[in-house]
Design a protein around this motif. Structure first.
Motif, PDB file in Angstrom:
ATOM      1  N   THR A 107      -7.775   8.515 -25.570  1.00  0.00           N
ATOM      2  CA  THR A 107      -6.783   7.526 -25.999  1.00  0.00           C
ATOM      3  C   THR A 107      -5.461   7.779 -25.288  1.00  0.00           C
ATOM      4  O   THR A 107      -5.264   8.818 -24.634  1.00  0.00           O
ATOM      5  CB  THR A 107      -6.519   7.607 -27.515  1.00  0.00           C
ATOM      6  OG1 THR A 107      -5.920   8.871 -27.776  1.00  0.00           O
ATOM      7  CG2 THR A 107      -7.806   7.458 -28.319  1.00  0.00           C
ATOM      8  N   ASP A 147      -3.524   4.483 -29.833  1.00  0.00           N
ATOM      9  CA  ASP A 147      -4.939   4.755 -30.087  1.00  0.00           C
ATOM     10  C   ASP A 147      -5.881   3.995 -29.154  1.00  0.00           C
ATOM     11  O   ASP A 147      -7.098   4.108 -29.271  1.00  0.00           O
ATOM     12  CB  ASP A 147      -5.273   4.431 -31.546  1.00  0.00           C
ATOM     13  CG  ASP A 147      -4.471   5.329 -32.473  1.00  0.00           C
ATOM     14  OD1 ASP A 147      -4.438   6.549 -32.227  1.00  0.00           O
ATOM     15  OD2 ASP A 147      -3.835   4.800 -33.403  1.00  0.00           O
ATOM     16  N   LEU A 149      -8.053   3.221 -25.961  1.00  0.00           N
ATOM     17  CA  LEU A 149      -8.682   4.022 -24.917  1.00  0.00           C
ATOM     18  C   LEU A 149      -8.112   3.586 -23.570  1.00  0.00           C
ATOM     19  O   LEU A 149      -7.911   2.395 -23.330  1.00  0.00           O
ATOM     20  CB  LEU A 149     -10.199   3.791 -24.914  1.00  0.00           C
ATOM     21  CG  LEU A 149     -10.995   4.422 -26.057  1.00  0.00           C
ATOM     22  CD1 LEU A 149     -12.467   4.069 -25.908  1.00  0.00           C
ATOM     23  CD2 LEU A 149     -10.803   5.935 -26.054  1.00  0.00           C
TER      24      LEU A 149
END
Ligand code: ADP
Ligand code: MG
Length: 521
Positions: A107, A147, A149
């Protein structure tokens, strides 16, 4: 390790960074020669110079990747040893890398704290890190989801993560080396807004770019490098693109492309429903329709990786495709089996591949051999039928070198020993002098110095004026805008729309490049 050599009281006005007499050689190449530069605190300082001028070397010394052979670095007026990147970070220097330095399946938050978590100064829990990251992102308008990716983010957002990473490490000085090469115009504008914001917060920014427009737009001062030397530092407000270009090459250059209006003739190549599916089953080209006429340059704009390469390779016979393509009214066989690049050449299609190292040249062959590359069956090279006539090829190469101003004019050298611009001239001489009906040309001036860019642009215009059709693919919008007679924009394997270069601009094209607008749904 940062070792403060002397404790001399730094004057308040001390530059954020000063390099004194920095030199660095790689074998026989003097990449940096007695470099002196002062970068003032709270400014955006541009560095320009042609390919190979030594910009990245200088920055790598500053970031501790390379050790200078001599000279010293002062940070805030204090002589500082920067022995590795950890020392650079401790000295408050942050380098903004391109996306490939991020871990794709981690992340944003994980990437930002990666490598920093063991530092005592930065030993927060993940929650504290998240809070700090969110604050930094808000403060500098770097909105990214902590958060998310990395692999799900656009290149522009990945770059913001790199900036956050540097800020998280408390960088006061940010170095960006050619940061806009991978961005759309809108993303580049956003980056510049971020940089201006950072400057207002007192950060110092070093921006390396070969794009004069970016220098003029965003920098306070600009330093020009030429052949390893620092040739000038000027206030941006007091200079001009023409003056900077002159300083870069050491002579006058023509920045505007001079051309008369096109006189388009018959359709030379027409494509309908042209599709390319790659070896992984991914559609690279999703049903393209286009016509290219004699005597015109059709420019294809787009951020790299949106199907432009597939388009060139399908037309050049280097990638299998489906659909219908006619050359001078006659269908082309699009399966690779029967219609390789050689057959296309016989049909009047020449191709200057966007990757001249991989596909345009055989680097460890001699230049004269490269001149015959792909055309070894040409009658003039095979007069005695049994053996290739090396003498004829060499003589031809000499003529081509002269007409295309290849330096040094010695075809007996390996292709590798020429600079990027001269290598590109060798490829262009070979392809253009075949007198093709259609020239496919990808990134004609990538990695090419300003003087050679001017020459290459003139050759393309001259070919157009001889009534040839040209398909020009380039990620340089300025190049597309100044050379093309018509412009199409590609996004995600499709053509988003067509524009007249006289009535469009970078913003208009940029929206299509980002897939935001277009003529087609
Ligand atoms: P720029 O960033 O301005 O394009 P560089 O600093 O990358 O220029 O390169 C300056 C010169 O140093 C070039 O001639 C280049 O080939 C050479 N050079 C750079 N890095 C290395 C290296 N690691 N090994 C050998 N030569 C290098
Ligand atoms: Mg560089």
């Amino acid at each position: 390790m940062v070792a403060e050599v002397t404790g001399g009281a730094a004057a308040k006005a001390a530059p954020a960074i000063e390099l004194r007499g920095i030199s660095k050689a790689f074998g026989p190449v003097q990449a940096n020669k007695d470099i002196n530069i002062k970068v003032n605190k709270g400014t955006i300082h541009g560095i320009i110079g042609e390919n190979g001028a030594g910009k990245s070397t200088m920055m790598s010394i500053l970031y501790g990747f390379y050790k200078a052979d001599s000279g010293e670095i002062l940070i805030d007026g204090k002589p500082t040893q920067i022995t590795d990147s950890q020392a650079a970070i401790s000295a408050g220097i942050g380098m903004v890398f391109q996306h490939f330095k991020l871990v794709e399946n981690f992340t944003v938050l994980e990437n930002v704290i990666l490598g920093a978590e063991d530092s005592e100064r930065l030993m927060p829990s993940l929650n504290r890190a998240r809070k700090l990251l969110t604050e930094l992102a808000a403060e500098y308008e770097l909105n990214v989801d902590p958060d998310a990716l990395i692999e799900t983010l656009s290149v522009g957002h990945q770059q913001r993560v790199e900036i956050l990473k540097a800020l998280y490490r408390e960088a006061n000085i940010l170095i960006l080396d050619e940061p806009t090469g991978v961005l759309t115009p809108a993303e580049a504008d956003h980056l510049f807004r971020i940089l201006r914001g950072l400057k207002e917060q007192g950060k110092t920014i070093i921006l390396i770019t070969h794009k004069l427009r970016e220098i003029m737009d965003v920098t306070d001062e600009v330093s020009v490098m030429r052949r390893g030397e620092m040739v000038a530092t000027v206030n941006t407000a007091e200079t001009s693109p023409t003056e900077l270009a002159e300083l870069m090459v050491g002579r006058k250059v023509l920045l505007e492309v001079e051309k008369t209006p096109a006189k388009p003739g018959e359709v030379v190549l027409s494509a309908r429903g042209l599709k390319v599916v790659d070896e992984f089953g991914v559609e690279r080209l999703r049903s393209i329709d286009l016509d290219i006429r004699a005597g015109e340059i059709l420019g294809v704009a787009g951020v790299a990786g949106n199907g432009q390469s597939a388009l060139l390779e399908a037309l050049a016979g280097m990638a299998a495709a489906t659909g219908e393509v006619k050359m001078n009214g006659e269908p082309l066989d699009l399966t690779l089996k029967h219609s390789d690049a050689g057959t296309r050449r016989e049909r009047g299609v020449s191709h200057v591949h966007e990757d001249r190292h991989r596909c345009g040249l055989i680097l460890d062959f001699m230049a004269w051999e490269n001149i015959a590359f792909g055309y070894h069956n040409a009658p003039e090279y095979n007069k005695n039928k049994l053996l290739m006539d090396n003498h004829a090829i060499l003589e031809d190469a000499k003529g081509k070198f002269e007409r295309f101003d290849v330096r040094p004019p010695n075809p007996m050298l390996t292709a590798e020993s020429f600079s990027g611009g001269n290598q590109q001239k060798i490829v262009l001489a070979r392809e253009i002098e075949r007198n093709p009906d259609l020239l496919l040309v990808g990134q004609p001036t990538r990695g090419v110095d300003i003087g050679a860019i001017e020459f290459i642009h003139k050759q393309l215009i001259a070919l157009r004026d001889q009534g040839k059709a040209i398909l020009l693919v380039s990620v340089e919008l300025d190049e597309i805008l100044s050379l093309s007679d018509r412009i199409v924009v590609m996004f995600d394997g499709r053509i988003m729309g067509e524009r007249d270069p006289e009535t469009t601009n970078a913003q208009d094209l940029g929206l299509m490049m980002a897939g935001m607008t277009g003529d087609v749904a």
